[in-house]
Design an enzyme around this catalytic site. Structure first.
Site, PDB file in Angstrom:
ATOM      1  N   ARG A 116       3.228  -4.308  12.305  1.00 18.90           N
ATOM      2  CA  ARG A 116       2.773  -4.585  13.670  1.00 18.90           C
ATOM      3  C   ARG A 116       3.456  -5.859  14.163  1.00 18.90           C
ATOM      4  O   ARG A 116       3.509  -6.866  13.434  1.00 18.90           O
ATOM      5  CB  ARG A 116       1.250  -4.797  13.704  1.00 18.90           C
ATOM      6  CG  ARG A 116       0.425  -3.516  13.590  1.00 18.90           C
ATOM      7  CD  ARG A 116       0.550  -2.623  14.824  1.00 18.90           C
ATOM      8  NE  ARG A 116      -0.260  -1.426  14.728  1.00 18.90           N
ATOM      9  CZ  ARG A 116       0.186  -0.234  14.317  1.00 18.90           C
ATOM     10  NH1 ARG A 116       1.442  -0.078  13.969  1.00 18.90           N
ATOM     11  NH2 ARG A 116      -0.622   0.812  14.300  1.00 18.90           N
TER      12      ARG A 116
ATOM     13  N   HIS B 213       9.676   0.928  17.793  1.00 18.65           N
ATOM     14  CA  HIS B 213       8.457   1.452  17.155  1.00 18.65           C
ATOM     15  C   HIS B 213       8.557   2.969  16.892  1.00 18.65           C
ATOM     16  O   HIS B 213       7.766   3.746  17.416  1.00 18.65           O
ATOM     17  CB  HIS B 213       7.216   1.116  18.008  1.00 18.65           C
ATOM     18  CG  HIS B 213       5.937   1.113  17.202  1.00 18.65           C
ATOM     19  ND1 HIS B 213       4.881   0.294  17.476  1.00 18.65           N
ATOM     20  CD2 HIS B 213       5.538   1.847  16.128  1.00 18.65           C
ATOM     21  CE1 HIS B 213       3.895   0.517  16.621  1.00 18.65           C
ATOM     22  NE2 HIS B 213       4.278   1.461  15.785  1.00 18.65           N
ATOM     23  N   ILE B 214       9.549   3.323  16.066  1.00 14.31           N
ATOM     24  CA  ILE B 214       9.761   4.747  15.772  1.00 14.31           C
ATOM     25  C   ILE B 214       9.433   5.091  14.317  1.00 14.31           C
ATOM     26  O   ILE B 214       9.836   6.137  13.822  1.00 14.31           O
ATOM     27  CB  ILE B 214      11.221   5.182  16.076  1.00 14.31           C
ATOM     28  CG1 ILE B 214      12.227   4.294  15.319  1.00 14.31           C
ATOM     29  CG2 ILE B 214      11.504   5.184  17.568  1.00 14.31           C
ATOM     30  CD1 ILE B 214      13.583   4.938  15.126  1.00 14.31           C
TER      31      ILE B 214
ATOM     32  N   ARG C 188      -4.164  -8.425  -1.168  1.00 12.26           N
ATOM     33  CA  ARG C 188      -5.524  -8.866  -1.475  1.00 12.26           C
ATOM     34  C   ARG C 188      -5.889  -8.428  -2.900  1.00 12.26           C
ATOM     35  O   ARG C 188      -6.500  -9.138  -3.649  1.00 12.26           O
ATOM     36  CB  ARG C 188      -6.518  -8.275  -0.470  1.00 12.26           C
ATOM     37  CG  ARG C 188      -6.823  -9.247   0.649  1.00 12.26           C
ATOM     38  CD  ARG C 188      -7.668  -8.618   1.685  1.00 12.26           C
ATOM     39  NE  ARG C 188      -7.002  -7.439   2.248  1.00 12.26           N
ATOM     40  CZ  ARG C 188      -7.473  -6.734   3.254  1.00 12.26           C
ATOM     41  NH1 ARG C 188      -8.608  -7.047   3.812  1.00 12.26           N
ATOM     42  NH2 ARG C 188      -6.809  -5.696   3.729  1.00 12.26           N
TER      43      ARG C 188
ATOM     44  N   GLU D  94       5.407  -5.476  22.940  1.00  2.22           N
ATOM     45  CA  GLU D  94       5.991  -4.138  22.962  1.00  2.22           C
ATOM     46  C   GLU D  94       5.738  -3.538  24.323  1.00  2.22           C
ATOM     47  O   GLU D  94       4.591  -3.581  24.765  1.00  2.22           O
ATOM     48  CB  GLU D  94       5.355  -3.247  21.882  1.00  2.22           C
ATOM     49  CG  GLU D  94       6.136  -3.281  20.611  1.00  2.22           C
ATOM     50  CD  GLU D  94       5.534  -2.465  19.475  1.00  2.22           C
ATOM     51  OE1 GLU D  94       4.923  -1.417  19.757  1.00  2.22           O
ATOM     52  OE2 GLU D  94       5.699  -2.875  18.329  1.00  2.22           O
TER      53      GLU D  94
ATOM     54  N   GLY E  74       0.858  -1.184   0.000  1.00  2.00           N
ATOM     55  CA  GLY E  74       0.000   0.000   0.000  1.00  2.00           C
ATOM     56  C   GLY E  74       0.891   1.230   0.000  1.00  2.00           C
ATOM     57  O   GLY E  74       1.960   1.248  -0.622  1.00  2.00           O
ATOM     58  N   ARG E  75       0.461   2.244   0.742  1.00  2.00           N
ATOM     59  CA  ARG E  75       1.165   3.527   0.694  1.00  2.00           C
ATOM     60  C   ARG E  75       2.600   3.437   1.194  1.00  2.00           C
ATOM     61  O   ARG E  75       3.526   3.930   0.571  1.00  2.00           O
ATOM     62  CB  ARG E  75       0.411   4.552   1.532  1.00  2.00           C
ATOM     63  CG  ARG E  75      -0.995   4.857   1.079  1.00  2.00           C
ATOM     64  CD  ARG E  75      -1.612   5.762   2.111  1.00  2.00           C
ATOM     65  NE  ARG E  75      -2.915   6.227   1.769  1.00  2.00           N
ATOM     66  CZ  ARG E  75      -4.045   5.682   2.246  1.00  2.00           C
ATOM     67  NH1 ARG E  75      -3.996   4.641   3.051  1.00  2.00           N
ATOM     68  NH2 ARG E  75      -5.212   6.184   1.915  1.00  2.00           N
TER      69      ARG E  75
HETATM   70  C1  DGY Z   1       0.844   4.012  12.997  1.00  2.00           C
HETATM   71  O1  DGY Z   1       0.572   5.139  12.564  1.00  2.00           O
HETATM   72  O2  DGY Z   1       0.072   3.063  12.879  1.00  2.00           O
HETATM   73  C2  DGY Z   1       2.150   3.860  13.668  1.00  2.00           C
HETATM   74  O3  DGY Z   1       2.428   2.545  13.982  1.00  2.00           O
HETATM   75  C3  DGY Z   1       2.222   4.731  14.896  1.00  2.00           C
HETATM   76  O4  DGY Z   1       1.383   4.176  15.851  1.00  2.00           O
END
Ligand code: DGY
Length: 326
Positions: free
Chosen positions: A239, A287-288, A179, A268, A156-157
């Site tokens: 995720r 998670h940055i 998909r 996490e 995707g994006r």
């Molecule tokens: C999102 O935008 O989903 C990033 O994981 C930040 O939470």
């Protein structure tokens, strides 16, 4: 009477400024971490709209008490913390913040790929530990990325920006599994749509950019790692729950795959004694993905716009359940 909005963490001031400028009464939870769910529910009773973050658990329990909310604007592109079908049943629109964080998140995926391919995090640590003695002709060897095959799961994006980086920098071949076909990627990057089995079997670098859903939760397990190339690099900036971390550890230990780069982990935060943190071919970040000034300001702006537009025109510019607005 002005509408009340609760912002569940301190986020860029822009959101509060935009909302107060538009006549809303804004309260911000200023605690060091997220609220507990009971605290969140309690505070939501007093407001009309919620500007939420990924750590807020907006599940059936939440909605059973907070069905009065007019709108939820999530400060993230991902919204797996929100029971969207439940919100939809209650007629509550849920907004998110796509696009503004794609560059930032793809940079992290791209950076992790390079860091893993050259064992950078581990090498840095070895200097701190006084282990840099001399030039080693046969040690610390990584892999080159030029001409390798990038496989994207969930193109995707964010995946498109990752693809652009990899094709531009290394002339990588692009394969993907989604998909739906991504015709723009096929035209722009000569991307090839492949079956999921072929994605696993052919990728030199396999980068996850899919959403977390009931289908993708725990999807990348030992069985799947077994189907990947032993020379391959696994990247997850989507995720942590999409992979099973114990299986990833085993896959790396058993040489089923070559390396891994993670910006998202499971759990996490990652525990400091995770074996992944001591593996040479692994790079982990906390998670940055969206953590740039530009992306976070963009997220604040979009989240505020979702609320303001909703009250002013009945439209939510970035809505994940637009059917409730019809
Ligand atoms: C999102 O935008 O989903 C990033 O994981 C930040 O939470």
């Amino acid at each position: 009477m002005s509408k009340k909005v609760l912002i569940t963490r301190i986020i860029p001031l822009l959101a509060k400024e935009m909302l107060t400028g538009a006549g809303f009464e804004v309260s911000v939870w200023e605690g060091a971490g997220p609220m507990t769910q009971p605290e969140l529910i309690n505070r939501c009773k007093e407001v009309n709209a919620l500007l939420s973050l990924g750590a807020d658990k907006l599940d059936k329990t939440f909605f059973s008490t907070c069905s009065h909310l007019d709108i939820i604007a999530q400060f993230a592109v991902g919204y797996d913390n929100i029971d969207v079908p439940e919100a939809t049943k209650l007629g509550i629109p849920v907004g998110n913040t796509p696009d503004v964080l794609s560059e930032a998140t793809a940079d992290v995926a791209f950076g992790l790929m390079i860091a893993v391919s050259r064992k950078m995090f581990f090498m840095h640590k070895s200097i701190l530990q006084g282990e840099w003695k001399q030039f080693e002709p046969l040690k610390n060897l990584g892999q080159q990325l030029t001409g390798k095959t990038l496989g994207i799961f969930g193109l995707g994006r964010i995946g498109m920006v990752m693809a652009q980086r990899c094709v531009g920098a290394y002339g990588m071949e692009l394969i993907y599994h989604n998909r739906n076909r991504n015709m723009e990627a096929e035209q722009k990057f000569n991307a090839r749509y492949v079956s999921f089995a072929d994605l696993l079997a052919q990728s030199d670098v396999l980068s996850l950019h899919s959403v977390l859903s009931s289908e993708t939760k725990g999807m990348f397990n030992l069985e799947l790692f077994r189907q990947m190339k032993p020379t391959s690099i696994f990247i997850n900036t989507a995720r942590g729950d999409i992979h099973i971390e114990a299986d990833l550890v085993k896959a790396l230990q058993d040489g089923l795959i070559w390396g891994a780069g993670l910006d998202v982990t499971n759990p996490e935060p990652m525990k400091p004694d995770s074996p992944l943190l001591n593996m040479p071919n692994v790079a982990v970040l906390p998670h940055i993905g969206s953590a740039t000034i530009e992306a976070r300001n963009g997220m604040a702006r979009l989240a505020a716009e979702n609320i303001i537009e909703f009250y002013q025109s009945g439209k939510v510019p970035n809505c994940v359940n637009p059917e409730v607005l019809d």
